[in-house]
Design an enzyme around this catalytic site. Structure first.
Site, PDB file in Angstrom:
ATOM      1  N   GLU A 111      -7.126   4.378  28.875  1.00 46.90           N
ATOM      2  CA  GLU A 111      -6.773   5.203  27.714  1.00 46.90           C
ATOM      3  C   GLU A 111      -6.757   4.318  26.485  1.00 46.90           C
ATOM      4  OE1 GLU A 111      -2.801   6.490  28.458  1.00 46.90           O
ATOM      5  OE2 GLU A 111      -3.309   7.269  30.442  1.00 46.90           O
ATOM      6  N   LYS A 113      -4.910   2.682  23.265  1.00 46.90           N
ATOM      7  CA  LYS A 113      -3.540   2.324  22.915  1.00 46.90           C
ATOM      8  C   LYS A 113      -3.346   2.692  21.451  1.00 46.90           C
ATOM      9  CE  LYS A 113      -0.239  -1.445  23.421  1.00 46.90           C
ATOM     10  NZ  LYS A 113       0.488  -1.240  22.187  1.00 46.90           N
ATOM     11  N   ASP A 115      -1.557   3.099  17.911  1.00 45.00           N
ATOM     12  CA  ASP A 115      -0.689   2.172  17.193  1.00 45.00           C
ATOM     13  C   ASP A 115       0.241   2.916  16.237  1.00 45.00           C
ATOM     14  OD1 ASP A 115       0.383  -0.209  16.480  1.00 45.00           O
ATOM     15  OD2 ASP A 115      -1.285  -0.845  15.210  1.00 45.00           O
ATOM     16  N   TYR A 223       0.859  10.438  26.441  1.00 42.91           N
ATOM     17  CA  TYR A 223       0.139   9.678  27.458  1.00 42.91           C
ATOM     18  C   TYR A 223       0.919   9.386  28.743  1.00 42.91           C
ATOM     19  CZ  TYR A 223       2.557   6.261  24.468  1.00 42.91           C
ATOM     20  OH  TYR A 223       3.483   5.616  23.714  1.00 42.91           O
ATOM     21  N   LYS A 310      -5.418  -5.803  24.237  1.00 45.78           N
ATOM     22  CA  LYS A 310      -5.401  -5.664  22.779  1.00 45.78           C
ATOM     23  C   LYS A 310      -6.737  -6.067  22.177  1.00 45.78           C
ATOM     24  CE  LYS A 310      -0.971  -5.911  21.229  1.00 45.78           C
ATOM     25  NZ  LYS A 310      -0.289  -5.311  20.174  1.00 45.78           N
ATOM     26  N   CYS A 405       5.731 -20.965 -14.491  1.00 42.44           N
ATOM     27  CA  CYS A 405       5.167 -19.620 -14.620  1.00 42.44           C
ATOM     28  C   CYS A 405       3.790 -19.701 -15.284  1.00 42.44           C
ATOM     29  CB  CYS A 405       6.104 -18.737 -15.441  1.00 42.44           C
ATOM     30  SG  CYS A 405       5.406 -17.112 -15.763  1.00 42.44           S
ATOM     31  N   CYS A 408       4.181 -17.911 -18.911  1.00 46.64           N
ATOM     32  CA  CYS A 408       5.035 -18.363 -20.011  1.00 46.64           C
ATOM     33  C   CYS A 408       5.482 -19.808 -19.838  1.00 46.64           C
ATOM     34  CB  CYS A 408       6.246 -17.443 -20.156  1.00 46.64           C
ATOM     35  SG  CYS A 408       7.438 -17.631 -18.822  1.00 46.64           S
ATOM     36  N   CYS A 423      10.020 -16.158 -11.882  1.00 48.61           N
ATOM     37  CA  CYS A 423      10.092 -16.705 -13.228  1.00 48.61           C
ATOM     38  C   CYS A 423      11.372 -16.153 -13.837  1.00 48.61           C
ATOM     39  CB  CYS A 423       8.890 -16.255 -14.053  1.00 48.61           C
ATOM     40  SG  CYS A 423       9.139 -16.569 -15.810  1.00 48.61           S
ATOM     41  N   CYS A 429       8.900 -13.429 -20.920  1.00 45.07           N
ATOM     42  CA  CYS A 429       7.661 -13.562 -20.144  1.00 45.07           C
ATOM     43  C   CYS A 429       6.870 -12.253 -20.234  1.00 45.07           C
ATOM     44  CB  CYS A 429       8.017 -13.910 -18.701  1.00 45.07           C
ATOM     45  SG  CYS A 429       6.603 -14.113 -17.628  1.00 45.07           S
TER      46      CYS A 429
END
Ligand code: IVH
Length: 667
Positions: A111, A113, A115, A223, A310, A405, A408, A423, A429
């Site tokens: 089957e 799987k 998610d 399932y 998987k 940053c 600035c 920052c 800024c």
């Protein structure tokens, strides 16, 4: 402590952190595969050194998704997980082991799987009586009201050949199309995006408000059937039966007689799954006969008669051209990798998220490196490794997280316990200033009719330096800008005028106080009633409010402690924005439930759970999630959970029904 013990302890600590990132934060920082590898490593270390056993080791539990708001229910049959495999070799090993153990012919059901997030439904006399999440595998959350909103879940079964009592297990899923729609909506509202449909599905199922759940169009595929008198001896036939009762049973299930057929299935679906409407992350193989399943039995964590294979997440190799650092509204710095464009799962990838400084350091990235890029269920691709072998002698510059940053120049700070750098130059800024204004004008906040481009223009022209300047804009200011005609300028002024009627809670949300999203803003507005009270609020009075924790409380106090923010609030108030909760809402309030702590439990007929919650708060009471010595009443509906009943009896807490509760308010 010797070396082995140190190693075991370090692994446990690391895995615990990953569990937390995954289950609590919904922000995993490693792949499932890496997690499984580490867990396996720990398992074998523990097996080889039993003297260091620990009942609290991550190997001793299946991850928990319990939350305190739902009734918790014991699973009649524990919800186990499956052993994961990642290669044909491992699948072959399992097949051969099964062959040895059974020593007779057997069939395998293959089957997909799915998610999403797993769910167990209990049916009695053909009716859905309960839906429980996996929780810790032994007990889960009762999410019946939410599951009932999933259209594909039958509330009443078709036909008449179903067992009087049985359980059916499956996966609650958010289809890709719905996931995209939801994230687009969240992006518009500046809410954090869901990383993948799995997080979106589990987040949705845990919503306290079934109406929100219903709006999100979840789906459920099933399932696994469990019960004392199932219709058939084989898993496959039972599922076909379940389909006839109305369950959504995927039709891509196949009974395999040989190992070769199993491998054909794996190969086929590795490609074909991309055209499915929902996310899948592998294939589940199960021994078909229930008698044989019983013979094979279980290990502590998973059945021997089944494994999960998987799929390898799609990954490509490409060149890292540069790394840029972006500054968000809150000052958080996001590192982004700029890549040589490459095709991955059908889209061209040019950029990938690098998350934070620790991830960058862990990858040991250099400009010019060939990097592996993966796009699992995530929307933003990520760099998962470096092809070290392809590095030339001329190694590019090492990628280091910036110290200042990029906008600035201010020295960045990293708050204790946080992964992100910020920052701190909030008021100077540019992207932070513009970001705050953009947030302030969004539909969910002040709903002012301007987009990011206009904010940019107005900011660059020097007309707005913070949100308050919006309210001093003049027609001539706007007309002096390029592209502005009288009509659109009038519209903006009109919309600014209208924003003065926007309710207090949205004004509060619009301020952009860190951690104060829409729901928190509403909560605070209803508890403190006006801006003045909130400004004066102490940490203690803030945390006394339901759902307000330390982190939010600190942020609110810090906001009002800053003179600049107080002055912004004062100016907004002087321009006529709503600084208190609406009078009509106040009129309904009373002190009838003052200082009473009330727990809501079960399902109700006259009002919804949320309405009762709101009533309790409106009348001065406190709604709490769990029964304790401090609980004054339990407002009980139908199907109150046995755990709460037992606890209430033990503590002598008074139980009242809907009528009695409503009477308390009317007196
Ligand atoms: S069977 C005892 N079949 O995968 C066996 N599980 O790691 C019960 N899942 O918790 C599970 N698709 O959430 C089974 N076709 C499938 C599945 C499936 C997805 C999930 C499920 C389970 C987890 C196992």
């Amino acid at each position: 402590m010797n070396e082995i013990e140190t190693q075991i302890k370090a692994l446990r600590k690391e895995l615990e952190q990953h569990n937390y990132n995954y289950y609590v934060l919904s922000m995993p920082t490693i792949s499932d595969r890496e997690f499984d590898e580490r867990l396996k490593e720990l398992q074998s270390l523990e097996e080889a050194n039993p003297e260091y056993a620990d009942p609290h080791s991550p190997t001793q539990r299946v991850g928990s998704d319990l939350s305190k708001e739902f009734e918790q229910v014991l699973h009649k049959y524990p919800m186990l997980s499956l052993a994961n495999t990642y290669s044909d070799g491992e699948v072959r090993d399992w097949y051969e082991r099964t062959m040895r153990l059974l020593n007779e012919p057997f069939e395998i059901v293959a089957e997909l799987k799915y998610d999403g997030t797993s769910i167990s439904l209990i049916y009695e006399e053909g009716r859905l009586v309960r839906a429980i999440t996996r929780g810790d595998g032994t007990r889960g959350d009762d999410v019946t009201a939410n599951v009932k909103t999933i259209r594909s879940v039958p509330l009443k079964l078709m036909g008449n050949d179903y067992p009087a009592e049985f359980e059916i297990r499956g996966e609650v899923l958010l289809p890709w199309a719905e996931f995209d729609r939801l994230n687009k909506e969240r992006e518009e509202q500046e809410e954090p995006l869901f990383a993948n449909p799995r997080n979106a599905a589990s987040g949705t199922l845990k919503q306290q408000n079934p109406a929100v759940v219903a709006s999100r169009k979840l789906d459920a595929y099933f399932y696994y059937l469990l019960g004392e008198d199932l219709p058939a001896e084989t898993h496959y036939t039972n599922l076909q039966k379940a389909r006839s009762w109305g369950f959504k049973i995927p039709d891509v299930i196949r009974v395999c007689q040989t190992m070769e057929e199993v491998f054909d299935y794996l190969k086929y679906w590795d490609m074909e799954r991309k055209s499915l409407p929902v996310a899948t992350d592998g294939v589940v193989l199960k021994v078909n006969s229930q008698r044989q399943q019983k013979n094979l039995g279980f290990t502590a964590k998973s059945p021997r008669w089944s494994i999960a294979y998987k799929f390898q997440a799609e990954r490509v190799l490409t060149r890292l051209n540069s790394v840029s650092f972006q500054v968000g509204r809150t000052g958080a710095i996001t590192p982004v990798a700029n890549l040589e464009p490459v095709l991955l799962s059908g889209t061209t990838v040019k950029r990938a998220s690098l998350h934070n400084a620790d991830i960058i350091a862990g990858l040991d990235l250099h400009i010019g490196d060939n990097v592996y890029v993966e796009k699992g269920g995530e929307i933003i691709p990520k760099i998962v490794g470096v092809d070290v072998d392809s590095r030339s002698m001329l190694l590019g510059d090492k990628v280091e997280f910036i110290k200042n940053c990029p906008e600035c120049g201010t020295l960045l700070v990293r708050p204790e316990g946080e992964a992100a750098y910020y920052c701190p130059n909030e008021s100077g800024c540019p992207p932070q200033i513009k970001g705050r204004i953009e947030h302030f004008v969004t539909r969910r906040a002040l709903d002012i009719n301007i987009g990011p481009e206009t904010v940019e223009d107005l900011y660059n022209a020097g007309y707005i330096k913070d949100v308050t300047d919006l309210y001093t804009l003049q027609l001539c200011d706007l007309l002096s800008l390029e592209r502005w005609a009288e009509k659109s300028a009038q519209n903006l002024l009109q919309s600014l005028e209208e924003s003065k009627q926007v309710p207090f809670e949205r004004v509060l949300y619009g301020l952009g106080i860190r951690y104060v999203g829409e729901t928190v803003a509403k909560r605070l507005a209803h508890s403190f009633l006006n801006m003045e009270n909130l400004k004066q609020a102490s940490l203690v009075s803030l945390t006394a409010v339901d759902e307000i924790g330390e982190r939010i409380a600190h942020s609110v106090v810090a906001y009002f402690a800053d003179e600049k923010n107080r002055s912004i609030v004062e100016r907004l108030s002087s321009y006529g924005l709503q600084m208190a909760i609406d009078k009509s809402i106040l009129a309904d309030r009373s002190d009838k439930l003052k200082d009473l702590s009330i727990v809501i439990s079960g399902t109700f007929t006259q009002h919804s759970r949320d309405e009762y919650k709101a009533m309790i708060e409106k009348h001065g009471g406190k709604n709490s999630g769990s029964v304790s010595g401090k609980t004054d009443y339990i407002l009980a509906g139908d199907n109150m959970g046995p755990a709460k009943l037992e606890k209430a009896a033990k503590l002598g807490v008074k139980i009242i029904n809907e009528d009695e509760f409503l009477k308390m308010l009317n007196e």
